[in-house]
Design a protein around this motif. Structure first.
Motif, mmCIF file in Angstrom:
data_model
loop_
_atom_site.group_PDB
_atom_site.id
_atom_site.type_symbol
_atom_site.label_atom_id
_atom_site.label_comp_id
_atom_site.label_asym_id
_atom_site.label_seq_id
_atom_site.Cartn_x
_atom_site.Cartn_y
_atom_site.Cartn_z
ATOM 1 N N HIS A 206 0.851 -1.189 0.000
ATOM 2 C CA HIS A 206 0.000 0.000 0.000
ATOM 3 C C HIS A 206 0.886 1.238 0.000
ATOM 4 O O HIS A 206 1.980 1.213 0.565
ATOM 5 C CB HIS A 206 -0.889 0.026 1.241
ATOM 6 C CG HIS A 206 -1.766 -1.187 1.348
ATOM 7 N ND1 HIS A 206 -2.839 -1.392 0.516
ATOM 8 C CD2 HIS A 206 -1.714 -2.261 2.163
ATOM 9 C CE1 HIS A 206 -3.411 -2.535 0.826
ATOM 10 N NE2 HIS A 206 -2.753 -3.087 1.821
ATOM 11 N N PRO A 207 0.417 2.327 -0.588
ATOM 12 C CA PRO A 207 1.218 3.558 -0.578
ATOM 13 C C PRO A 207 1.529 4.015 0.853
ATOM 14 O O PRO A 207 0.713 3.863 1.764
ATOM 15 C CB PRO A 207 0.321 4.574 -1.286
ATOM 16 C CG PRO A 207 -0.609 3.758 -2.108
ATOM 17 C CD PRO A 207 -0.825 2.491 -1.332
ATOM 18 N N ALA B 222 3.029 19.297 7.674
ATOM 19 C CA ALA B 222 2.552 18.223 6.797
ATOM 20 C C ALA B 222 2.813 18.537 5.323
ATOM 21 O O ALA B 222 2.762 19.687 4.898
ATOM 22 C CB ALA B 222 1.060 18.005 7.023
ATOM 23 N N PHE B 223 3.082 17.479 4.581
ATOM 24 C CA PHE B 223 3.243 17.611 3.138
ATOM 25 C C PHE B 223 1.869 17.821 2.506
ATOM 26 O O PHE B 223 0.886 17.204 2.916
ATOM 27 C CB PHE B 223 3.881 16.341 2.548
ATOM 28 C CG PHE B 223 5.314 16.141 2.937
ATOM 29 C CD1 PHE B 223 6.328 16.745 2.213
ATOM 30 C CD2 PHE B 223 5.653 15.342 4.014
ATOM 31 C CE1 PHE B 223 7.661 16.564 2.559
ATOM 32 C CE2 PHE B 223 6.976 15.147 4.376
ATOM 33 C CZ PHE B 223 7.983 15.768 3.646
ATOM 34 N N LYS B 224 1.805 18.685 1.530
ATOM 35 C CA LYS B 224 0.557 18.925 0.810
ATOM 36 C C LYS B 224 0.483 18.076 -0.452
ATOM 37 O O LYS B 224 -0.587 17.785 -0.956
ATOM 38 C CB LYS B 224 0.427 20.404 0.473
ATOM 39 C CG LYS B 224 0.239 21.276 1.707
ATOM 40 C CD LYS B 224 0.243 22.741 1.342
ATOM 41 C CE LYS B 224 0.102 23.648 2.534
ATOM 42 N NZ LYS B 224 1.060 23.443 3.592
ATOM 43 N N SER B 225 1.656 17.683 -0.947
ATOM 44 C CA SER B 225 1.739 16.917 -2.188
ATOM 45 C C SER B 225 3.024 16.093 -2.177
ATOM 46 O O SER B 225 4.006 16.480 -1.532
ATOM 47 C CB SER B 225 1.749 17.889 -3.377
ATOM 48 O OG SER B 225 2.154 17.243 -4.544
ATOM 49 N N VAL B 226 3.019 14.992 -2.896
ATOM 50 C CA VAL B 226 4.235 14.190 -3.048
ATOM 51 C C VAL B 226 5.317 15.038 -3.715
ATOM 52 O O VAL B 226 6.506 14.877 -3.449
ATOM 53 C CB VAL B 226 3.940 12.903 -3.852
ATOM 54 C CG1 VAL B 226 5.211 12.139 -4.155
ATOM 55 C CG2 VAL B 226 2.961 12.016 -3.097
ATOM 56 N N ASP B 227 4.899 15.975 -4.553
ATOM 57 C CA ASP B 227 5.856 16.857 -5.239
ATOM 58 C C ASP B 227 6.667 17.715 -4.279
ATOM 59 O O ASP B 227 7.717 18.235 -4.661
ATOM 60 C CB ASP B 227 5.125 17.747 -6.242
ATOM 61 C CG ASP B 227 4.585 16.952 -7.421
ATOM 62 O OD1 ASP B 227 5.336 16.129 -7.964
ATOM 63 O OD2 ASP B 227 3.415 17.161 -7.782
ATOM 64 N N LEU C 275 11.993 11.067 -8.140
ATOM 65 C CA LEU C 275 10.650 11.259 -7.601
ATOM 66 C C LEU C 275 9.631 10.430 -8.386
ATOM 67 O O LEU C 275 8.729 9.823 -7.800
ATOM 68 C CB LEU C 275 10.262 12.733 -7.617
ATOM 69 C CG LEU C 275 8.885 13.056 -7.054
ATOM 70 C CD1 LEU C 275 8.782 12.641 -5.592
ATOM 71 C CD2 LEU C 275 8.590 14.537 -7.200
ATOM 72 N N GLU C 276 9.762 10.377 -9.697
ATOM 73 C CA GLU C 276 8.819 9.609 -10.511
ATOM 74 C C GLU C 276 8.887 8.117 -10.186
ATOM 75 O O GLU C 276 7.880 7.421 -10.226
ATOM 76 C CB GLU C 276 9.041 9.853 -12.003
ATOM 77 C CG GLU C 276 8.534 11.199 -12.468
ATOM 78 C CD GLU C 276 7.099 11.499 -12.042
ATOM 79 O OE1 GLU C 276 6.216 10.640 -12.244
ATOM 80 O OE2 GLU C 276 6.858 12.582 -11.489
ATOM 81 N N LEU D 153 3.963 6.370 -2.793
ATOM 82 C CA LEU D 153 3.763 7.406 -1.782
ATOM 83 C C LEU D 153 2.392 8.053 -1.906
ATOM 84 O O LEU D 153 1.820 8.121 -2.996
ATOM 85 C CB LEU D 153 4.848 8.489 -1.928
ATOM 86 C CG LEU D 153 6.282 8.024 -1.719
ATOM 87 C CD1 LEU D 153 7.255 9.104 -2.154
ATOM 88 C CD2 LEU D 153 6.511 7.642 -0.268
ATOM 89 N N THR D 154 1.901 8.535 -0.794
ATOM 90 C CA THR D 154 0.659 9.280 -0.777
ATOM 91 C C THR D 154 0.772 10.373 0.282
ATOM 92 O O THR D 154 1.672 10.344 1.119
ATOM 93 C CB THR D 154 -0.558 8.359 -0.489
ATOM 94 O OG1 THR D 154 -1.746 9.108 -0.671
ATOM 95 C CG2 THR D 154 -0.526 7.802 0.915
ATOM 96 N N VAL D 155 -0.140 11.320 0.196
ATOM 97 C CA VAL D 155 -0.180 12.400 1.177
ATOM 98 C C VAL D 155 -1.617 12.500 1.679
ATOM 99 O O VAL D 155 -2.551 12.656 0.902
ATOM 100 C CB VAL D 155 0.257 13.743 0.547
ATOM 101 C CG1 VAL D 155 0.046 14.876 1.520
ATOM 102 C CG2 VAL D 155 1.699 13.679 0.114
#
Length: 106
Positions: free
Chosen positions: A31-32, A66-71, A84-85, A91-93
């Motif tokens: 799972h992510p 907290a992270f808002k995005s994987v980016d 990153l790709e 990964l998930t946020v």
């Protein structure tokens, strides 16, 4: 006698190499992994994240929240677009879980 030692040494060396190559290939997580709740060990399940990168991710999360995005991981030195790709699919946020305030239920 010398030949036997050589064969024993070569066999041990080959076994060590095989074990090392098996260890280098991680089995990706089923799972992510949530960047906002994962600990170091969980982050290291992701291909491309070792102890040093996991530490950088945790430090960034502690410093900036907290992270808002994987980016957001692009801000970490050593994580470029290609890396990153490769990691993105694992990964998930999501917002970190917080306990509900009992005052809201009166």
């Amino acid at each position: 006698m010398l030949r036997r030692r050589f064969l024993l040494f070569f066999s041990c060396f080959a076994i060590l190499l095989a074990c090392g190559s098996l260890e280098a290939k991680k089995k990706p997580p089923v799972h992510p992994i949530n960047l906002n709740t994962a600990n170091s060990d969980q982050l290291q399940e992701v291909p491309g994240i070792g102890p040093a990168t996991a530490d950088k991710i945790l430090k960034m999360r502690k410093s900036y929240g907290a992270f808002k995005s994987v980016d957001d991981l692009r801000a970490i030195k050593g994580i470029g677009p290609k890396r990153l790709e490769k990691m993105r699919r694992y990964l998930t946020v999501a917002k970190p879980f917080t306990k509900p305030d009992p005052k809201n239920f009166r």
